[in-house]
Design a protein around this motif. Structure first.
Motif, PDB file in Angstrom:
ATOM      1  N   PHE A  85       0.834  -1.198   0.000  1.00 14.99           N
ATOM      2  CA  PHE A  85       0.000   0.000   0.000  1.00 14.99           C
ATOM      3  C   PHE A  85       0.874   1.255   0.000  1.00 14.99           C
ATOM      4  CE2 PHE A  85      -2.460   3.374   1.891  1.00 14.99           C
ATOM      5  CZ  PHE A  85      -3.794   3.134   1.582  1.00 14.99           C
ATOM      6  N   THR A  86       1.827   1.286   0.921  1.00 15.25           N
ATOM      7  CA  THR A  86       2.644   2.482   1.112  1.00 15.25           C
ATOM      8  C   THR A  86       3.758   2.615   0.075  1.00 15.25           C
ATOM      9  OG1 THR A  86       2.206   2.466   3.487  1.00 15.25           O
ATOM     10  CG2 THR A  86       4.144   3.702   2.737  1.00 15.25           C
ATOM     11  N   TYR A  87       4.571   1.575  -0.051  1.00 10.26           N
ATOM     12  CA  TYR A  87       5.792   1.687  -0.844  1.00 10.26           C
ATOM     13  C   TYR A  87       5.592   1.428  -2.336  1.00 10.26           C
ATOM     14  CZ  TYR A  87       7.989   1.787   3.723  1.00 10.26           C
ATOM     15  OH  TYR A  87       8.336   2.132   5.003  1.00 10.26           O
ATOM     16  N   THR A  88       4.616   0.587  -2.684  1.00  8.17           N
ATOM     17  CA  THR A  88       4.393   0.286  -4.099  1.00  8.17           C
ATOM     18  C   THR A  88       3.338   1.195  -4.713  1.00  8.17           C
ATOM     19  OG1 THR A  88       5.019  -2.027  -3.838  1.00  8.17           O
ATOM     20  CG2 THR A  88       3.688  -1.483  -5.756  1.00  8.17           C
ATOM     21  N   ILE A  89       2.143   1.185  -4.132  1.00  9.26           N
ATOM     22  CA  ILE A  89       1.022   1.903  -4.744  1.00  9.26           C
ATOM     23  C   ILE A  89       1.166   3.415  -4.617  1.00  9.26           C
ATOM     24  CG2 ILE A  89      -1.479   2.229  -4.701  1.00  9.26           C
ATOM     25  CD1 ILE A  89      -1.734  -0.633  -3.712  1.00  9.26           C
ATOM     26  N   GLN A  99      -6.901   6.801  -3.394  1.00  7.22           N
ATOM     27  CA  GLN A  99      -6.993   5.853  -4.508  1.00  7.22           C
ATOM     28  C   GLN A  99      -6.530   4.467  -4.081  1.00  7.22           C
ATOM     29  OE1 GLN A  99      -4.541   8.172  -7.204  1.00  7.22           O
ATOM     30  NE2 GLN A  99      -6.321   8.759  -8.423  1.00  7.22           N
ATOM     31  N   ALA A 100      -5.502   4.424  -3.234  1.00  2.70           N
ATOM     32  CA  ALA A 100      -5.015   3.132  -2.729  1.00  2.70           C
ATOM     33  C   ALA A 100      -6.109   2.431  -1.922  1.00  2.70           C
ATOM     34  CB  ALA A 100      -3.767   3.338  -1.876  1.00  2.70           C
ATOM     35  N   LEU A 268     -11.879   5.440  -5.519  1.00  2.19           N
ATOM     36  CA  LEU A 268     -12.063   4.428  -6.556  1.00  2.19           C
ATOM     37  C   LEU A 268     -12.364   5.017  -7.925  1.00  2.19           C
ATOM     38  CD1 LEU A 268     -12.361   1.373  -7.166  1.00  2.19           C
ATOM     39  CD2 LEU A 268     -14.771   1.584  -6.560  1.00  2.19           C
ATOM     40  N   TRP A 269     -13.199   6.049  -7.969  1.00  4.65           N
ATOM     41  CA  TRP A 269     -13.684   6.566  -9.252  1.00  4.65           C
ATOM     42  C   TRP A 269     -12.696   7.492  -9.944  1.00  4.65           C
ATOM     43  CZ3 TRP A 269     -17.278   3.374 -10.166  1.00  4.65           C
ATOM     44  CH2 TRP A 269     -18.066   2.895  -9.129  1.00  4.65           C
ATOM     45  N   SER A 270     -11.595   7.818  -9.304  1.00  3.13           N
ATOM     46  CA  SER A 270     -10.623   8.731  -9.922  1.00  3.13           C
ATOM     47  C   SER A 270      -9.450   8.006 -10.571  1.00  3.13           C
ATOM     48  CB  SER A 270     -10.070   9.688  -8.858  1.00  3.13           C
ATOM     49  OG  SER A 270      -9.288   8.983  -7.896  1.00  3.13           O
ATOM     50  N   MET A 271      -9.463   6.658 -10.529  1.00  2.84           N
ATOM     51  CA  MET A 271      -8.299   5.901 -11.005  1.00  2.84           C
ATOM     52  C   MET A 271      -8.390   5.486 -12.467  1.00  2.84           C
ATOM     53  SD  MET A 271      -7.475   3.415  -7.772  1.00  2.84           S
ATOM     54  CE  MET A 271      -9.057   2.581  -7.828  1.00  2.84           C
ATOM     55  N   ALA A 338     -13.614  -8.983   4.798  1.00  2.00           N
ATOM     56  CA  ALA A 338     -12.846  -8.123   5.704  1.00  2.00           C
ATOM     57  C   ALA A 338     -12.020  -7.114   4.926  1.00  2.00           C
ATOM     58  CB  ALA A 338     -11.941  -8.984   6.592  1.00  2.00           C
ATOM     59  N   THR A 339     -11.473  -7.524   3.781  1.00  2.00           N
ATOM     60  CA  THR A 339     -10.694  -6.598   2.956  1.00  2.00           C
ATOM     61  C   THR A 339     -11.583  -5.501   2.384  1.00  2.00           C
ATOM     62  OG1 THR A 339      -8.943  -8.173   2.396  1.00  2.00           O
ATOM     63  CG2 THR A 339      -9.333  -6.403   0.829  1.00  2.00           C
ATOM     64  N   MET A 340     -12.810  -5.841   2.001  1.00  2.00           N
ATOM     65  CA  MET A 340     -13.747  -4.818   1.545  1.00  2.00           C
ATOM     66  C   MET A 340     -13.999  -3.790   2.645  1.00  2.00           C
ATOM     67  SD  MET A 340     -16.642  -6.956  -0.592  1.00  2.00           S
ATOM     68  CE  MET A 340     -17.710  -5.516  -0.644  1.00  2.00           C
ATOM     69  N   PHE A 341     -14.220  -4.279   3.856  1.00  2.00           N
ATOM     70  CA  PHE A 341     -14.448  -3.374   4.981  1.00  2.00           C
ATOM     71  C   PHE A 341     -13.190  -2.554   5.284  1.00  2.00           C
ATOM     72  CE2 PHE A 341     -17.991  -6.335   6.051  1.00  2.00           C
ATOM     73  CZ  PHE A 341     -19.004  -5.375   6.131  1.00  2.00           C
ATOM     74  N   ALA A 342     -12.017  -3.167   5.099  1.00  2.00           N
ATOM     75  CA  ALA A 342     -10.754  -2.449   5.340  1.00  2.00           C
ATOM     76  C   ALA A 342     -10.672  -1.214   4.450  1.00  2.00           C
ATOM     77  CB  ALA A 342      -9.570  -3.379   5.080  1.00  2.00           C
ATOM     78  N   GLY A 343     -11.013  -1.377   3.167  1.00  2.00           N
ATOM     79  CA  GLY A 343     -10.991  -0.248   2.247  1.00  2.00           C
ATOM     80  C   GLY A 343     -11.957   0.841   2.669  1.00  2.00           C
ATOM     81  N   ILE A 344     -13.135   0.455   3.121  1.00  2.00           N
ATOM     82  CA  ILE A 344     -14.144   1.433   3.541  1.00  2.00           C
ATOM     83  C   ILE A 344     -13.734   2.117   4.836  1.00  2.00           C
ATOM     84  CG2 ILE A 344     -16.532   1.709   4.318  1.00  2.00           C
ATOM     85  CD1 ILE A 344     -17.266  -0.628   2.460  1.00  2.00           C
TER      86      ILE A 344
END
Length: 482
Positions: A85-89, A99-100, A268-271, A338-344
């Motif tokens: 998330f931090t170093y790559t994206i 966006q990440a 999400l919508w800006s990528m 859980a990953t979906m919730f993580a993003g939210i």
């Protein structure tokens, strides 16, 4: 009630055993509530907001695992994915943290779809086991490298002859205020001089953690963070300015500023603005999903087979069936939601923590263990005032040790077979040295397909591997053109 819901007798356990197992797992992985904010805050995210997002994500994901899958596992933001998330994206690909977060949500959404369909099994079967081991080992190498850098153990020498660009302009030896500098392969890493308080504290923390881990002390990571932070006070490294009332207010305020940003207009919508962006997003999402899938499956297989949590029938259903009939299927469904919730909520992708093995070793066999872990995470909100107190010197050693622990995947690779050794090497090496899990997976897949194609062993290249490799090649071509 607990007996009937969690089927305790059927699984050979009791309420007391499950509670002890849950507490054991929580103590073993509680360090993530301090480590995750320190890594994601580098992207510009408010650390105390990430702290609360980490806790809520862990609570929701772990409860789903316990109540839906009836498994003794705990979920929280993955160390490998927080690094990606931090170093790559953000740092590598130039996306914003909003966006990440959008990508994290997208990974969860896609994973839910493929987990409930045959696509999941096609992916699992289509990628050679040796490449899966190389991916896991590569992530470990990547994490350890980040830990060494964050601890300050490495310096990098750049002399004028090896500078390619300065401030995004070709370098001709000019002197100017530096905003960005790109060097070539002549940039040389060297070990740091251990004469500054921050580096010395990181060294003390690493030595302490090393001892705790070697002697299998329960809660080693959490103990090391706390003790190192305390040692940092007289050394002038630890921030001792704590305002308890303001800290709680700031935590909830900062959480409000990141909650839901994944689905906002800047997330999400800006990528998807250009074709090149679309390709990069697709491949990044695929890489994150792939890493998370193998991580979770590896944890399940590594801890669930010998203990009887997953039967042979359950494994067969996972690999050959569809939907979520098996325990492993339901565990993966919990992981993906859980990953979906993580993003939210506002944090990086979740994973099923290998630290759950400590609770399983203590006798945990059902979802009651997970419920106890979730309660532990919820109660840990009281530590909000201490988030910004923890210095990076206290958390960097964790990255190093976790990376070392993942090196055991290397022994599962047949290094005598160059058809495997070459793509395995590039998979793991490029993850660390290009600072990108995505590029590591990409180079490994490309070399694997090229070698097998040159050897005319087309039957060993699955359709999934062909499709993904073509997309990776397109990504590199687009990057070169741009």
């Amino acid at each position: 009630m607990l007996e009937r819901f969690f089927k305790l007798s059927e699984n050979g356990t009791t309420v007391r055993t499950e509670v002890i197992a849950g507490l054991t797992t929580f103590v073993a992985m509680a360090y993530i509530i301090f480590l995750n904010p320190s890594v994601l805050a580098m992207t510009g995210m408010p650390s105390q907001g990430v702290f609360l997002a980490t806790i809520l994500t862990a609570v929701v994901g772990t409860l789903i695992t316990g109540l839906f899958a009836n498994l003794p596992y705990a979920l929280a933001p993955s160390i490998g994915m927080q690094a990606m998330f931090t170093y790559t994206i953000v740092f590598g690909l130039g996306f914003t943290w909003k966006q990440a977060l959008g990508m994290v949500f997208l990974v969860g959404l896609v994973d839910v779809i493929i987990t409930l369909t045959k696509v999941r099994s096609l992916i699992v079967k289509g990628i050679p086991d040796q490449l899966k081991h190389a991916i896991a080992a590569g992530i470990g190498l990547f994490i350890a490298y980040i830990g060494l850098k964050n601890a300050g153990f490495l310096n990098f020498l750049v002399d004028p002859d090896n500078i390619l660009s300065l401030n995004n302009q070709t370098f001709h030896g000019q002197s100017a205020k530096i905003s960005s500098l790109v060097g070539n392969g002549g940039v040389t890493p060297e070990i740091a001089t251990f004469n500054t308080p921050v580096v010395l504290l990181a060294l003390i923390g690493f030595a302490l953690l090393l001892l705790l881990v070697v002697f299998n002390v329960p809660g080693a990571f959490l103990i090391a963070v706390v003790v190192t932070t305390l040692i940092g006070i007289p050394m002038g490294v630890t921030n001792t300015h704590i305002e308890i009332a303001n800290s709680f207010a700031t935590t909830f305020k900062d959480f409000g500023s990141i909650f839901g940003q994944a689905l906002g207009k800047e997330g999400l919508w800006s990528m998807f603005t250009t074709p090149s962006h679309i390709v990069v997003v697709i491949l990044t999402v695929f890489s994150m999903g792939l890493s998370g899938l193998f991580d979770a499956i590896g944890t399940f297989i590594g801890t669930g087979l010998t203990t009887g949590i997953f039967s042979e029938k359950d494994q067969k259903e996972f690999y050959e069936g569809k939907g979520f009939k098996s325990k492993m299927d339901r565990g993966l469904v919990a992981d993906t939601f859980a990953t979906m919730f993580a993003g939210i909520f506002g944090t990086s992708n979740t994973t099923t923590f290998i630290e759950a093995a400590s609770g399983i070793k203590a006798g945990g066999r059902t979802g009651l263990t997970s419920v106890v872990v979730a309660i532990g995470f919820m109660l840990s909100i009281v530590f909000a005032p201490f988030v910004n107190v923890i210095p990076s010197a206290a958390t960097a050693p964790i990255l190093i040790i976790v990376g070392i622990m993942m090196m055991n995947e290397f022994k599962l690779i047949d290094w005598n077979d160059l058809e495997i050794a070459i793509p395995a090497f590039f998979t793991s090496a490029f993850m660390a040295f290009s600072y990108s899990i995505s590029y590591g997976i990409a180079t490994g897949f490309i070399f694997f397909v090229l070698i097998k194609a040159f050897k005319r062993k087309f039957n060993e290249i699955s359709p999934v591997l062909w499709i993904v490799t073509i997309f990776f090649l397109l990504n590199f071509i687009i990057l070169a053109i741009n």
